[in-house]
Design a protein around this motif. Sequence first.
Motif, mmCIF file in Angstrom:
data_model
loop_
_atom_site.group_PDB
_atom_site.id
_atom_site.type_symbol
_atom_site.label_atom_id
_atom_site.label_comp_id
_atom_site.label_asym_id
_atom_site.label_seq_id
_atom_site.Cartn_x
_atom_site.Cartn_y
_atom_site.Cartn_z
ATOM 1 N N ASN A 100 -11.878 -1.440 11.191
ATOM 2 C CA ASN A 100 -11.678 -1.062 12.669
ATOM 3 C C ASN A 100 -12.284 -2.053 13.741
ATOM 4 O O ASN A 100 -13.152 -2.118 13.837
ATOM 5 C CB ASN A 100 -12.392 0.228 12.795
ATOM 6 N N TYR A 133 -19.745 2.759 6.790
ATOM 7 C CA TYR A 133 -18.897 3.920 6.739
ATOM 8 C C TYR A 133 -19.053 5.095 7.706
ATOM 9 O O TYR A 133 -18.004 5.648 8.417
ATOM 10 C CB TYR A 133 -18.988 4.514 5.473
ATOM 11 N N GLY A 135 -17.879 4.227 11.213
ATOM 12 C CA GLY A 135 -16.398 4.140 11.512
ATOM 13 C C GLY A 135 -16.038 2.676 11.199
ATOM 14 O O GLY A 135 -14.963 2.380 12.089
ATOM 15 N N ALA A 151 -11.661 1.993 7.324
ATOM 16 C CA ALA A 151 -11.084 3.229 6.679
ATOM 17 C C ALA A 151 -10.344 2.490 5.346
ATOM 18 O O ALA A 151 -9.957 1.324 5.118
ATOM 19 C CB ALA A 151 -9.905 3.820 7.725
ATOM 20 N N GLN A 167 -7.080 2.454 3.512
ATOM 21 C CA GLN A 167 -5.627 2.367 3.569
ATOM 22 C C GLN A 167 -4.858 1.417 3.141
ATOM 23 O O GLN A 167 -5.454 -0.035 3.011
ATOM 24 C CB GLN A 167 -5.281 2.299 5.222
ATOM 25 N N GLY A 185 -4.011 8.081 8.733
ATOM 26 C CA GLY A 185 -4.233 6.669 8.796
ATOM 27 C C GLY A 185 -3.571 5.679 9.663
ATOM 28 O O GLY A 185 -4.200 4.812 10.365
ATOM 29 N N CYS A 215 -4.715 6.489 13.496
ATOM 30 C CA CYS A 215 -6.016 5.562 13.789
ATOM 31 C C CYS A 215 -5.568 4.420 14.017
ATOM 32 O O CYS A 215 -6.221 3.707 14.805
ATOM 33 C CB CYS A 215 -7.071 6.010 12.581
ATOM 34 N N ASN A 260 -10.672 12.043 10.392
ATOM 35 C CA ASN A 260 -10.315 10.487 10.432
ATOM 36 C C ASN A 260 -10.822 9.921 11.796
ATOM 37 O O ASN A 260 -11.186 8.841 12.164
ATOM 38 C CB ASN A 260 -9.111 10.218 9.819
ATOM 39 N N LEU A 304 -14.004 7.360 13.009
ATOM 40 C CA LEU A 304 -13.609 6.172 13.466
ATOM 41 C C LEU A 304 -13.646 6.213 15.030
ATOM 42 O O LEU A 304 -13.437 5.076 15.709
ATOM 43 C CB LEU A 304 -11.981 5.860 13.303
#
Length: 442
Positions: free
Chosen positions: A188, A232, A235, A238, A240, A268, A271, A299, A303
């Motif tokens: 992120n 985790y 955030g 993720a 993906q 996903g 985000c 999610n 995040l």
Amino acid sequence: MNDSSISTSPRKSSKFLRPDAAKVLFQILENGQSARECLPKIQENYSDKDKAWLQEMVYGVLRHLPVLQSWLRILLDKPLKNKYKVAEHLIMLGFYQLAFTRVSTHAAVSETVAATRQLKVEPLKGLVNALLRNFIRQELDKQDIKEPQVRSGLPKWLFKRLQAAYPDQLEALCEEMQQRPPIWLRVNRQVIDKDKYLALLDEQGVACELSSEHSDGLILQKSQDITQLPGYQQGMFAVQDGAAQLAAAYLNAQEGDLVLDCCAAPGGKTCHILERQPNLSKCIALDIDDSRLDRVRENLSRLNLKADLVAADATQTESWWDGVLFDRILLDAPCSATGVIRRHPDIKWLRKNADIDTLVTLQRQILDTMWRILKPGGTLLYATCSILPEENYLQINAFLQNNPDASLIPVCNETENANPGRQILPGEKQMDGFYYARLLKS
């Protein structure tokens, strides 16, 4: 059997693992439930180690089902019926352990036979024992499998479709669809840059690979408990797959854009769009299933991102759309999910040949609707996690022919004239199977 046959009462003893695995297989293969529905209900009763064992056994049987069924037909005179049907799934679980795992022969036989008691099919105890011992005696797992479709691990209808679509790549494609996929992370960038996060992973001894095509992507070299990775809760990342990570880059939303993510759950891609461009005028995440939007909310919350969530049928615009045209639309269309079979092997046995025409029609309806609410000069990114041409380049070919105001913007350097868009096959650069086509409205 019915749903109530799967107990959710707390258990600790490993003696229930095999009967529970057989019950899950029964629910998937006989009752048409997805693994996502029935496997977690069983796993919650076990330790992390046993949870992993259950998934490994269930997914293993689903990956190799045609060959396991062929061995069963050789050894079993006639199919089992009614309350005894679940024993067939137990026997195939035993075959799988004997042929494809390191479980000792003694344990595979004795514990599979013992499981007949928990499954309430104890009268078949002698039959199960005899079949497993005949399997070992005849060395069926060492005999060549002559039928290509059985070797492929795919149902006949899907094997035939892939044979027609990918004749030169068929064997390699089928082999790749049998493999276990890697775990991809998406860093992120609104919380931490990739180099700094790599340093955090390195401090914990977590090995990973980089991908030149993914600005935010990392590939874990071995499976991990994701919740125990650094950052985790904060955030920082993720989970993906790399193919799905391409969506936000291909959409390329700009500051001030009004963006729609259609069929957005589990969120996903929503985000990632927001991580890449936090200064949108608005991002709407639309999905027909309100319960699936709960995952999008979770999610976004973890995040620290914000989007407008809408539960509605995409084709019924009068129920949810305010009349303002969108600058960019991501249509992650409902599809056969044939590109993610290695990640979700139950898809092979839940999806039917007749589903494809229905899906193609639905995709066309949603695509036509999305085109009407896209601003002139706007971009629509069509995506599926399918590898079937009917859902992908043939769908887009037909759309381009029927919509003179639509033109193709290539998503990669490859020629896209005959087969518009980009088809990613399972295993390509360690990614899932995926398809993308980017359309410009004149």
